[in-house]
Scaffold this motif. Structure first.
Motif, PDB file in Angstrom:
ATOM      1  N   GLY A 154       0.813  -1.211   0.000  1.00  0.00           N
ATOM      2  CA  GLY A 154       0.000   0.000   0.000  1.00  0.00           C
ATOM      3  C   GLY A 154       0.844   1.257   0.000  1.00  0.00           C
ATOM      4  O   GLY A 154       0.486   2.248   0.613  1.00  0.00           O
ATOM      5  N   TYR A 155       1.982   1.207  -0.684  1.00  0.00           N
ATOM      6  CA  TYR A 155       2.922   2.325  -0.788  1.00  0.00           C
ATOM      7  C   TYR A 155       3.420   2.783   0.580  1.00  0.00           C
ATOM      8  O   TYR A 155       3.534   3.960   0.867  1.00  0.00           O
ATOM      9  N   MET A 156       3.710   1.787   1.407  1.00  0.00           N
ATOM     10  CA  MET A 156       4.335   2.032   2.705  1.00  0.00           C
ATOM     11  C   MET A 156       5.698   1.358   2.699  1.00  0.00           C
ATOM     12  O   MET A 156       5.931   0.425   1.938  1.00  0.00           O
ATOM     13  N   SER A 157       6.582   1.810   3.566  1.00  0.00           N
ATOM     14  CA  SER A 157       7.856   1.118   3.719  1.00  0.00           C
ATOM     15  C   SER A 157       7.597  -0.160   4.517  1.00  0.00           C
ATOM     16  O   SER A 157       6.625  -0.240   5.277  1.00  0.00           O
ATOM     17  N   PRO A 158       8.450  -1.159   4.390  1.00  0.00           N
ATOM     18  CA  PRO A 158       8.256  -2.376   5.177  1.00  0.00           C
ATOM     19  C   PRO A 158       8.227  -2.123   6.683  1.00  0.00           C
ATOM     20  O   PRO A 158       7.443  -2.736   7.399  1.00  0.00           O
ATOM     21  N   VAL A 159       9.049  -1.219   7.158  1.00  0.00           N
ATOM     22  CA  VAL A 159       9.059  -0.921   8.589  1.00  0.00           C
ATOM     23  C   VAL A 159       7.737  -0.285   9.008  1.00  0.00           C
ATOM     24  O   VAL A 159       7.135  -0.680  10.007  1.00  0.00           O
TER      25      VAL A 159
ATOM     26  N   GLN B 203       2.443  -0.693  11.664  1.00  0.00           N
ATOM     27  CA  GLN B 203       0.992  -0.550  11.565  1.00  0.00           C
ATOM     28  C   GLN B 203       0.310  -1.860  11.945  1.00  0.00           C
ATOM     29  O   GLN B 203      -0.674  -1.858  12.662  1.00  0.00           O
ATOM     30  N   LYS B 204       0.849  -2.979  11.462  1.00  0.00           N
ATOM     31  CA  LYS B 204       0.249  -4.285  11.778  1.00  0.00           C
ATOM     32  C   LYS B 204       0.378  -4.613  13.258  1.00  0.00           C
ATOM     33  O   LYS B 204      -0.524  -5.216  13.832  1.00  0.00           O
ATOM     34  N   LEU B 205       1.486  -4.221  13.888  1.00  0.00           N
ATOM     35  CA  LEU B 205       1.674  -4.478  15.306  1.00  0.00           C
ATOM     36  C   LEU B 205       0.721  -3.667  16.178  1.00  0.00           C
ATOM     37  O   LEU B 205       0.285  -4.118  17.234  1.00  0.00           O
ATOM     38  N   SER B 206       0.411  -2.448  15.739  1.00  0.00           N
ATOM     39  CA  SER B 206      -0.451  -1.580  16.536  1.00  0.00           C
ATOM     40  C   SER B 206      -1.941  -1.854  16.300  1.00  0.00           C
ATOM     41  O   SER B 206      -2.769  -1.343  17.029  1.00  0.00           O
ATOM     42  N   ALA B 207      -2.249  -2.644  15.289  1.00  0.00           N
ATOM     43  CA  ALA B 207      -3.663  -2.930  14.987  1.00  0.00           C
ATOM     44  C   ALA B 207      -4.227  -4.019  15.868  1.00  0.00           C
ATOM     45  O   ALA B 207      -3.627  -4.798  16.460  1.00  0.00           O
TER      46      ALA B 207
END
Length: 51
Positions: A37-42, A47-51
Protein backbone atom coordinates in the motif's frame (compact mmCIF):
# COMPACT_ATOMS: atom_id res chain seq x y z
CA UNK A 1 20.87 -3.78 -9.51
CA UNK A 2 19.71 -0.42 -8.13
CA UNK A 3 22.66 -0.26 -5.78
CA UNK A 4 25.52 -1.88 -7.69
CA UNK A 5 24.92 -0.52 -11.20
CA UNK A 6 27.98 1.42 -12.40
CA UNK A 7 29.87 0.84 -9.13
CA UNK A 8 33.31 -0.66 -8.68
CA UNK A 9 34.22 -2.64 -5.58
CA UNK A 10 37.67 -3.59 -4.29
CA UNK A 11 36.59 -6.97 -2.92
CA UNK A 12 33.60 -9.12 -1.96
CA UNK A 13 33.56 -7.75 1.58
CA UNK A 14 32.99 -4.26 0.23
CA UNK A 15 30.09 -5.57 -1.87
CA UNK A 16 28.54 -7.30 1.14
CA UNK A 17 28.82 -4.19 3.30
CA UNK A 18 27.33 -1.95 0.61
CA UNK A 19 24.41 -4.29 -0.03
CA UNK A 20 23.73 -4.75 3.67
CA UNK A 21 23.59 -0.99 4.17
CA UNK A 22 21.32 -0.57 1.14
CA UNK A 23 18.89 -3.26 2.24
CA UNK A 24 18.80 -2.48 5.95
CA UNK A 25 19.12 1.30 5.89
CA UNK A 26 17.21 2.23 2.73
CA UNK A 27 15.18 -0.58 1.21
CA UNK A 28 13.59 -1.88 4.41
CA UNK A 29 13.15 1.48 6.10
CA UNK A 30 12.40 4.12 3.49
CA UNK A 31 11.60 2.64 0.08
CA UNK A 32 7.86 2.50 -0.60
CA UNK A 33 6.42 -0.79 -1.81
CA UNK A 34 3.33 -1.01 -3.97
CA UNK A 35 2.38 -4.41 -2.51
CA UNK A 36 2.32 -2.83 0.97
CA UNK A 37 0.00 0.00 0.00
CA UNK A 38 2.92 2.32 -0.79
CA UNK A 39 4.33 2.03 2.71
CA UNK A 40 7.86 1.12 3.72
CA UNK A 41 8.26 -2.38 5.18
CA UNK A 42 9.06 -0.92 8.59
CA UNK A 43 5.98 1.33 8.57
CA UNK A 44 3.85 -1.59 7.41
CA UNK A 45 5.09 -3.82 10.25
CA UNK A 46 4.53 -1.09 12.81
CA UNK A 47 0.99 -0.55 11.57
CA UNK A 48 0.25 -4.28 11.78
CA UNK A 49 1.67 -4.48 15.31
CA UNK A 50 -0.45 -1.58 16.54
CA UNK A 51 -3.66 -2.93 14.99
Amino acid sequence: MEQVHHRTYADIDEVREDLFKYIELFYNRKRLHRSLGYMSPVAYRLQKLSA
